[in-house]
Design a protein around this motif. Structure first.
Motif, PDB file in Angstrom:
ATOM      1  N   ASN A 112    -112.644  28.604  -8.034  1.00 43.87           N
ATOM      2  CA  ASN A 112    -112.200  29.089  -6.724  1.00 43.87           C
ATOM      3  C   ASN A 112    -113.277  28.977  -5.648  1.00 43.87           C
ATOM      4  O   ASN A 112    -113.340  29.784  -4.730  1.00 43.87           O
ATOM      5  CB  ASN A 112    -111.681  30.524  -6.833  1.00 43.87           C
ATOM      6  CG  ASN A 112    -110.533  30.631  -7.815  1.00 43.87           C
ATOM      7  OD1 ASN A 112    -109.754  29.699  -7.959  1.00 43.87           O
ATOM      8  ND2 ASN A 112    -110.437  31.747  -8.507  1.00 43.87           N
ATOM      9  N   THR A 122    -108.739  27.257  -9.175  1.00 40.84           N
ATOM     10  CA  THR A 122    -109.192  25.872  -9.043  1.00 40.84           C
ATOM     11  C   THR A 122    -110.540  25.759  -9.741  1.00 40.84           C
ATOM     12  O   THR A 122    -111.396  26.634  -9.599  1.00 40.84           O
ATOM     13  CB  THR A 122    -109.336  25.447  -7.568  1.00 40.84           C
ATOM     14  OG1 THR A 122    -110.297  26.285  -6.922  1.00 40.84           O
ATOM     15  CG2 THR A 122    -108.009  25.529  -6.828  1.00 40.84           C
ATOM     16  N   ASP A 159    -113.799  23.021 -10.627  1.00 38.32           N
ATOM     17  CA  ASP A 159    -114.431  21.752 -10.265  1.00 38.32           C
ATOM     18  C   ASP A 159    -115.800  21.671 -10.918  1.00 38.32           C
ATOM     19  O   ASP A 159    -116.301  22.665 -11.455  1.00 38.32           O
ATOM     20  CB  ASP A 159    -114.555  21.644  -8.747  1.00 38.32           C
ATOM     21  CG  ASP A 159    -114.580  20.206  -8.260  1.00 38.32           C
ATOM     22  OD1 ASP A 159    -114.829  19.288  -9.074  1.00 38.32           O
ATOM     23  OD2 ASP A 159    -114.360  19.997  -7.056  1.00 38.32           O
ATOM     24  N   VAL A 212    -106.198  22.435 -10.778  1.00 37.33           N
ATOM     25  CA  VAL A 212    -105.507  23.612 -10.249  1.00 37.33           C
ATOM     26  C   VAL A 212    -104.554  24.108 -11.320  1.00 37.33           C
ATOM     27  O   VAL A 212    -103.718  23.352 -11.810  1.00 37.33           O
ATOM     28  CB  VAL A 212    -104.722  23.292  -8.947  1.00 37.33           C
ATOM     29  CG1 VAL A 212    -103.990  24.537  -8.436  1.00 37.33           C
ATOM     30  CG2 VAL A 212    -105.660  22.733  -7.895  1.00 37.33           C
TER      31      VAL A 212
END
Length: 164
Positions: free
Chosen positions: A94, A129, A131, A163
């Motif tokens: 996030n 989310t 990454d 996501v």
């Protein structure tokens, strides 16, 4: 006239309830609703592989998620037995938190074959989310034969982020 009015109201309430139910089912995410389900990032694993492409595959089941990683240019120097590599993957969640995916799951890897790690397990919430992560610390750590390999993410996931 009253019986007709009650029947009309009951039919109207039933139709509205059915429409709401259909709308909520259609918009509810299914199990494994991670997008994209695969991505690539660049990692620096020092002397083991200074420029390594890492291929990620993600799945989701409720609040549990797994990620499998294939490191294209990081190859086994010796045969590596099944489930003998302890791995930790750190991802940014996030935009500002971090989360870890861990495990001791790997297939048998013969000499010269790229490392495959996972599936590594972690926890996610709807809308999370994830990454690639790096603040100069390791983003991926593997331990096998008493050897620790620390890798640092050099790029974001592409396409990405994941996501859930």
């Amino acid at each position: 006239m009253r019986p007709t009015t009650r029947k009309s109201r009951a039919a109207l309430v039933a139709a509205a309830s059915a429409a709401l139910l259909v709308g909520s089912v259609a918009s509810a995410p299914g199990a494994g609703a991670v997008t994209p389900d695969s991505a690539t990032a660049q990692y620096d694993c020092g002397v083991w592989g200074p420029s390594t492409a890492a291929y990620f595959t993600a799945t989701q089941s409720g609040s549990g998620a797994t990620i499998t990683i294939t490191l294209s240019s990081l190859t086994a120097p010796l045969p590596i037995q099944t489930n003998s590599v302890t791995s930790t993957l750190v991802l940014v969640k996030n935009g500002w938190e971090t989360t870890e995916f861990t495990g001791t799951t790997n297939p048998f890897t013969s000499v010269g074959t790229p490392f495959v790690l996972g599936p590594l397990s972690g926890t996610v919430a709807p809308g999370d989310t994830l990454d690639s992560y790096s603040l100069g610390l390791y983003s991926l750590r593997m331990v096998f034969f008493g050897i620790t390999i620390n890798c640092v993410a050099k790029s974001s996931l592409s396409p990405g982020p994941f996501v859930f």
